[in-house]
Scaffold this motif. Structure first.
Motif, PDB file in Angstrom:
ATOM      1  N   GLU A 208       0.826  -1.193   0.000  1.00 54.06           N
ATOM      2  CA  GLU A 208       0.000   0.000   0.000  1.00 54.06           C
ATOM      3  C   GLU A 208       0.871   1.258   0.000  1.00 54.06           C
ATOM      4  O   GLU A 208       2.059   1.207   0.311  1.00 54.06           O
ATOM      5  CB  GLU A 208      -0.901   0.014   1.242  1.00 54.06           C
ATOM      6  N   GLU A 209       0.249   2.394  -0.320  1.00 55.57           N
ATOM      7  CA  GLU A 209       0.995   3.647  -0.298  1.00 55.57           C
ATOM      8  C   GLU A 209       1.576   3.943   1.079  1.00 55.57           C
ATOM      9  O   GLU A 209       2.656   4.524   1.194  1.00 55.57           O
ATOM     10  CB  GLU A 209       0.096   4.801  -0.751  1.00 55.57           C
ATOM     11  N   ALA A 210       0.867   3.512   2.130  1.00 48.22           N
ATOM     12  CA  ALA A 210       1.359   3.739   3.489  1.00 48.22           C
ATOM     13  C   ALA A 210       2.636   2.973   3.776  1.00 48.22           C
ATOM     14  O   ALA A 210       3.329   3.258   4.765  1.00 48.22           O
ATOM     15  CB  ALA A 210       0.290   3.341   4.507  1.00 48.22           C
ATOM     16  N   ASP A 211       2.966   2.011   2.914  1.00 49.16           N
ATOM     17  CA  ASP A 211       4.145   1.173   3.119  1.00 49.16           C
ATOM     18  C   ASP A 211       5.377   1.701   2.385  1.00 49.16           C
ATOM     19  O   ASP A 211       6.401   1.015   2.335  1.00 49.16           O
ATOM     20  CB  ASP A 211       3.849  -0.256   2.649  1.00 49.16           C
ATOM     21  N   VAL A 212       5.280   2.918   1.853  1.00 52.72           N
ATOM     22  CA  VAL A 212       6.365   3.497   1.054  1.00 52.72           C
ATOM     23  C   VAL A 212       6.611   4.928   1.531  1.00 52.72           C
ATOM     24  O   VAL A 212       5.673   5.698   1.727  1.00 52.72           O
ATOM     25  CB  VAL A 212       5.986   3.513  -0.445  1.00 52.72           C
ATOM     26  N   HIS A 213       7.865   5.295   1.700  1.00 56.05           N
ATOM     27  CA  HIS A 213       8.159   6.636   2.223  1.00 56.05           C
ATOM     28  C   HIS A 213       7.754   7.742   1.262  1.00 56.05           C
ATOM     29  O   HIS A 213       7.400   8.842   1.669  1.00 56.05           O
ATOM     30  CB  HIS A 213       9.648   6.763   2.573  1.00 56.05           C
ATOM     31  N   ASP A 214       7.773   7.445  -0.049  1.00 52.60           N
ATOM     32  CA  ASP A 214       7.388   8.436  -1.058  1.00 52.60           C
ATOM     33  C   ASP A 214       6.697   7.713  -2.216  1.00 52.60           C
ATOM     34  O   ASP A 214       7.357   7.317  -3.181  1.00 52.60           O
ATOM     35  CB  ASP A 214       8.613   9.198  -1.550  1.00 52.60           C
ATOM     36  N   PRO A 215       5.371   7.512  -2.121  1.00 53.68           N
ATOM     37  CA  PRO A 215       4.665   6.752  -3.147  1.00 53.68           C
ATOM     38  C   PRO A 215       4.820   7.318  -4.553  1.00 53.68           C
ATOM     39  O   PRO A 215       4.894   6.551  -5.534  1.00 53.68           O
ATOM     40  CB  PRO A 215       3.203   6.803  -2.687  1.00 53.68           C
TER      41      PRO A 215
ATOM     42  N   GLY B 216      14.683   8.102   7.070  1.00 56.66           N
ATOM     43  CA  GLY B 216      13.335   7.546   7.044  1.00 56.66           C
ATOM     44  C   GLY B 216      12.860   7.125   5.673  1.00 56.66           C
ATOM     45  O   GLY B 216      11.654   7.045   5.422  1.00 56.66           O
ATOM     46  N   MET B 217      13.795   6.836   4.775  1.00 55.03           N
ATOM     47  CA  MET B 217      13.450   6.472   3.390  1.00 55.03           C
ATOM     48  C   MET B 217      13.354   4.957   3.261  1.00 55.03           C
ATOM     49  O   MET B 217      14.258   4.289   2.762  1.00 55.03           O
ATOM     50  CB  MET B 217      14.506   7.041   2.439  1.00 55.03           C
ATOM     51  N   GLY B 218      12.253   4.410   3.770  1.00 55.80           N
ATOM     52  CA  GLY B 218      12.096   2.963   3.814  1.00 55.80           C
ATOM     53  C   GLY B 218      10.867   2.458   3.094  1.00 55.80           C
ATOM     54  O   GLY B 218      10.051   3.221   2.583  1.00 55.80           O
ATOM     55  N   LEU B 219      10.756   1.130   3.078  1.00 54.15           N
ATOM     56  CA  LEU B 219       9.586   0.429   2.552  1.00 54.15           C
ATOM     57  C   LEU B 219       9.217  -0.683   3.530  1.00 54.15           C
ATOM     58  O   LEU B 219      10.090  -1.241   4.204  1.00 54.15           O
ATOM     59  CB  LEU B 219       9.875  -0.215   1.192  1.00 54.15           C
ATOM     60  N   ARG B 220       7.950  -1.022   3.586  1.00 53.11           N
ATOM     61  CA  ARG B 220       7.519  -2.200   4.357  1.00 53.11           C
ATOM     62  C   ARG B 220       7.329  -3.342   3.376  1.00 53.11           C
ATOM     63  O   ARG B 220       6.307  -3.433   2.703  1.00 53.11           O
ATOM     64  CB  ARG B 220       6.225  -1.910   5.130  1.00 53.11           C
ATOM     65  N   ILE B 221       8.327  -4.213   3.304  1.00 55.13           N
ATOM     66  CA  ILE B 221       8.287  -5.318   2.345  1.00 55.13           C
ATOM     67  C   ILE B 221       8.416  -6.686   3.024  1.00 55.13           C
ATOM     68  O   ILE B 221       8.340  -7.714   2.351  1.00 55.13           O
ATOM     69  CB  ILE B 221       9.374  -5.178   1.256  1.00 55.13           C
ATOM     70  N   ASP B 222       8.598  -6.693   4.342  1.00 55.02           N
ATOM     71  CA  ASP B 222       8.674  -7.949   5.104  1.00 55.02           C
ATOM     72  C   ASP B 222       7.349  -8.126   5.833  1.00 55.02           C
ATOM     73  O   ASP B 222       6.920  -7.235   6.577  1.00 55.02           O
ATOM     74  CB  ASP B 222       9.829  -7.891   6.095  1.00 55.02           C
TER      75      ASP B 222
END
Length: 255
Positions: free
Chosen positions: A151-158, A210-216
């Motif tokens: 989701e967009e919430a899982d990306v620091h800059d969609p 804070g330039m991360g992604l939620r991929i796990d």
């Protein structure tokens, strides 16, 4: 019961951190990805001294998956049945009545590449197999590095990531198809802090910025989702010297 997943990005390098982390958190089950070790080099004895049995499937330099557990693993299987793949990316075991599947989804390299096509085919095969596993094992947990930010919430800059690998439309759609067979994203079962990520590039000082992604992710069957009381990302290991670029994710299940 506490289940966790962690892409350690080289178990040889990260073993001291892993052993210290096991002491701090006392998980019952830990799924590891990117162990990057051939089976003969797997640190079975070190983990046994820490109180963990291990089943694993590895290869030199790349990939590699493992399940660590306090209980002896049963019905261990490696790979996706019927899908020809030399890369060691899947291992499954039954632990205390729960079917645990550890996955390391292909990265995909870049949209439109051969590796991207392989990733989508791999996810399709995984989804078909897990649908069958879910029928056999209502208590099913699928943990790992999915290399997809859903989701967009899982990306620091969609906007920056739009159409890029890890966040492209086909990948996110494949992830939703995986959920549609009857799995729940455990992290989204609860209110969570904004900007919650599990991976930060080593470059560009991404973690501090804070330039991360939620991929796990830890995906749970509906039966296990009802037992889930908590899901958190532990960012502390990412602060250590020589860290993995991923942080562990932990869920807690009531009896």
């Amino acid at each position: 019961m506490r289940l966790a997943t962690w892409n350690v990005n080289s178990l040889k390098v990260r073993l001291p951190q892993l052993l210290a982390w096991l002491v701090r958190h006392h998980p019952d089950v830990v799924c590891l990805q990117e162990t990057k070790l051939e089976d003969a080099a797997f640190p079975r004895d070190d983990l046994a001294k820490a109180g963990y049995a291990a089943c694993f499937a590895g290869q030199k330099t790349y990939n590699g998956v493992a399940i660590l557990s306090r209980a002896a693993p049963q019905e261990v299987s490696v790979g996706i049945p019927g899908f020809q793949d030399e890369q060691k990316r899947v291992i499954a075991a039954t632990l205390d009545g729960i079917r645990v599947v550890c996955v390391y989804v292909p990265n995909g390299q870049s949209v439109g590449s051969d590796k991207y096509d392989y990733k989508l085919r791999w996810l399709e095969a995984l989804t078909a197999w897990l649908k069958e596993e879910l029928e056999r094992h209502p208590q099913l947990a699928v943990l790992g590095d999915y290399n997809v930010a859903p989701e967009e919430a899982d990306v620091h800059d969609p906007k920056q990531w739009e159409g890029q690998v890890l966040f492209s439309g086909p990948e996110r759609e494949a992830f939703q198809r995986l959920l549609s067979i009857g799995l729940k994203d455990s992290f989204r079962l609860f209110p969570q802090p904004e900007k919650s990520f599990t991976w930060w590039d080593y470059r560009m000082n991404a973690f501090k910025r804070g330039m991360g992604l939620r991929i796990d992710h830890i995906l749970l069957s509906e039966a296990l989702a009802r037992r889930c009381t908590r899901c958190v990302i532990d960012v502390e290991p990412r602060r250590e010297a020589r860290p993995s670029d991923h942080a562990p994710v932990i869920v807690e299940l009531k009896p």
